[in-house]
Design an enzyme around this catalytic site. Structure first.
Site, short mmCIF file in Angstrom:
data_model
loop_
_atom_site.label_atom_id
_atom_site.label_comp_id
_atom_site.label_asym_id
_atom_site.label_seq_id
_atom_site.Cartn_x
_atom_site.Cartn_y
_atom_site.Cartn_z
N ARG A 197 0.70 -1.24 -0.15
CA ARG A 197 -0.07 0.13 -0.17
C ARG A 197 1.03 1.42 -0.07
O ARG A 197 1.83 1.25 0.62
CB ARG A 197 -0.88 0.03 1.23
CG ARG A 197 -1.87 -0.89 1.36
CD ARG A 197 -2.80 -0.71 2.44
NE ARG A 197 -4.10 -1.51 2.43
CZ ARG A 197 -4.09 -2.56 3.24
NH1 ARG A 197 -3.28 -2.89 3.83
NH2 ARG A 197 -5.31 -3.36 3.04
N ARG A 237 6.51 11.82 15.69
CA ARG A 237 5.47 11.85 14.88
C ARG A 237 4.00 11.38 15.57
O ARG A 237 4.41 10.08 16.15
CB ARG A 237 5.46 11.43 13.51
CG ARG A 237 4.30 11.93 12.72
CD ARG A 237 4.61 11.44 11.05
NE ARG A 237 3.69 10.10 10.98
CZ ARG A 237 4.00 9.13 10.37
NH1 ARG A 237 4.90 9.22 9.55
NH2 ARG A 237 3.10 7.93 10.17
N GLU A 277 5.26 7.40 16.62
CA GLU A 277 6.45 7.11 15.66
C GLU A 277 7.63 7.75 16.10
O GLU A 277 7.88 8.78 15.91
CB GLU A 277 6.13 7.52 14.12
CG GLU A 277 5.09 6.53 13.45
CD GLU A 277 5.53 5.78 12.42
OE1 GLU A 277 6.70 5.59 12.62
OE2 GLU A 277 4.69 5.27 11.64
N1 LIG Z 1 -8.41 0.71 14.21
C1 LIG Z 1 -8.37 1.18 13.14
N2 LIG Z 1 -9.43 1.99 12.52
C2 LIG Z 1 -9.40 2.26 11.02
N3 LIG Z 1 -8.05 2.54 10.36
C3 LIG Z 1 -7.21 1.71 11.01
C4 LIG Z 1 -7.14 1.17 12.34
N4 LIG Z 1 -5.92 0.66 12.62
C5 LIG Z 1 -5.44 1.13 11.42
N5 LIG Z 1 -5.96 1.53 10.53
C6 LIG Z 1 -5.46 1.84 9.23
O1 LIG Z 1 -4.45 1.23 8.91
C7 LIG Z 1 -3.01 2.08 8.75
C8 LIG Z 1 -1.88 1.48 9.16
O2 LIG Z 1 -2.10 1.28 10.77
P1 LIG Z 1 -0.99 1.53 11.66
O3 LIG Z 1 -1.63 1.49 13.14
O4 LIG Z 1 -0.66 3.08 11.51
O5 LIG Z 1 0.31 0.86 11.70
P2 LIG Z 1 1.64 0.71 10.88
O6 LIG Z 1 1.38 2.38 9.98
O7 LIG Z 1 2.58 0.84 11.84
O8 LIG Z 1 1.50 -0.14 9.90
C9 LIG Z 1 -3.45 3.28 9.38
O9 LIG Z 1 -2.85 4.41 8.78
C10 LIG Z 1 -5.14 3.43 9.21
O10 LIG Z 1 -5.21 3.82 7.73
MG LIG Z 2 1.00 4.21 10.65
#
Ligand SMILES: Nc1ncnc2c1ncn2[C@@H]1O[C@H](COP(=O)(O)OP(=O)(O)O)[C@@H](O)[C@H]1O
Ligand SMILES: [Mg+2]
Length: 283
Positions: free
Chosen positions: A203, A239, A256
């Site tokens: 992604r 961040r 972050e």
């Molecule tokens: N509980 C949630 N509800 C809605 N979207 C989520 C949720 N958790 C993750 N996402 C989506 O997935 C993306 C990645 O999750 P994240 O927790 O930021 O982990 P990482 O960036 O470390 O992989 C987020 O930017 C968001 O778009």
């Molecule tokens: Mg993230």
């Protein structure tokens, strides 16, 4: 500090090098795992686009500890270690910070069916991750699929996280950037998990990022998160990623502190703040 794959993708890096040189500093981009770099020859090592660390976590953390022995590493090695596993969300919550409600499932432990219920479905993801890898959302009624995803992570020996899907991310997620503990700038981006039930490890991590003016409540939550970091004094950059819950309150999605994209390309004032924080870290 960058990585073999990260250097070409890190749009901030050339801007950072130019800004640091303009500030009278001598700066180089070096891959963290380059052959025999002499880190003791540097006054400061700033982690930036080491985006391959997730697959090599033990090696990366050992490298951070070793580098911190011979030069100033930012962010500091203990914070890098602390921030590499999202179980830190539990600590933040324990200190009163509003975070996305999260159930952590450990390998060898059981899954409770109730964990996979959410009015808008759930998100399943690993505790060590970046770029939404091995992450998916499941619509209500897709509990078996969500549980299967969590089982897959547990069977791989990984800690899994289950959260309610927060539909207001569709209005935009926010990322607030701080340098030396002071707010610098923020962005808003489009959500990543647009298609339910899909794990997609390629992604675009920050779709449609644009500069954003955070609300007072968002600033308060982000500051509370940073204040709850153990020993945050030497944080050069941070961040705080926020989403809105159903009551429209900001909640911390992640903090972050290792290698966040800082969006300096679209926030030129942030570049100055960054250069100033680096100069301060050198004194
Ligand atoms: N509980 C949630 N509800 C809605 N979207 C989520 C949720 N958790 C993750 N996402 C989506 O997935 C993306 C990645 O999750 P994240 O927790 O930021 O982990 P990482 O960036 O470390 O992989 C987020 O930017 C968001 O778009
Ligand atoms: Mg993230």
């Amino acid at each position: 500090m960058t990585s073999a794959g990260g250097a070409g993708q890190d749009a901030d890096l050339p801007l950072i090098l130019t800004a640091l040189q303009a500030a009278g500093l001598s700066a180089q981009a070096v891959a963290w795992d380059a052959d025999e770099p002499e880190w003791d020859g540097y006054d400061l090592a700033v982690i930036r686009s080491t985006w391959d660390y997730v697959d090599r976590l033990a090696e990366f953390l050992a490298w951070a500890d070793a580098t911190a022995e011979v030069t100033r590493l930012r962010n500091p090695a203990p914070l890098v270690r602390w921030n590499s596993d999202k179980r830190y969300l539990l600590e933040l919550a324990g200190r009163g910070v509003h975070v996305v409600p999260t159930r952590f499932l450990e390998p060898g432990g059981s899954c409770d069916a109730a964990d996979f219920e959410g009015p808008h479905g759930v998100v399943v993801k690993p505790a060590v991750s970046s770029g939404a890898r091995d992450t998916a959302r499941y619509e209500p009624g897709r509990r078996a699929d969500a549980e299967h995803h969590a089982r897959m992570l547990l069977d791989q020996g990984r800690t899994a996280m289950v959260q309610p899907y927060l539909p207001l991310v569709e209005e935009g997620e926010r990322a607030l950037v701080f340098f030396g503990g002071t707010f610098s700038h923020a962005i808003r981006k489009r959500p990543l998990l647009t298609e339910a039930g899909l794990i997609d490890n390629f992604r675009v991590p920050h779709p449609g990022a644009v500069p954003y003016e955070p609300s007072e409540a968002e600033l308060r939550t982000a500051r509370a998160a940073l204040d709850a970091v153990p020993d945050p004094g030497d944080l050069l950059f941070a961040r705080v990623d926020l989403a809105l819950n159903e009551d429209r309150e900001p909640v911390v999605m992640e903090l972050e502190l290792i290698e966040p994209n800082l969006f300096l390309c679209i926030n030129p004032q942030g570049l100055e703040h960054f250069a100033r924080a680096v100069t301060t870290a050198l004194t």
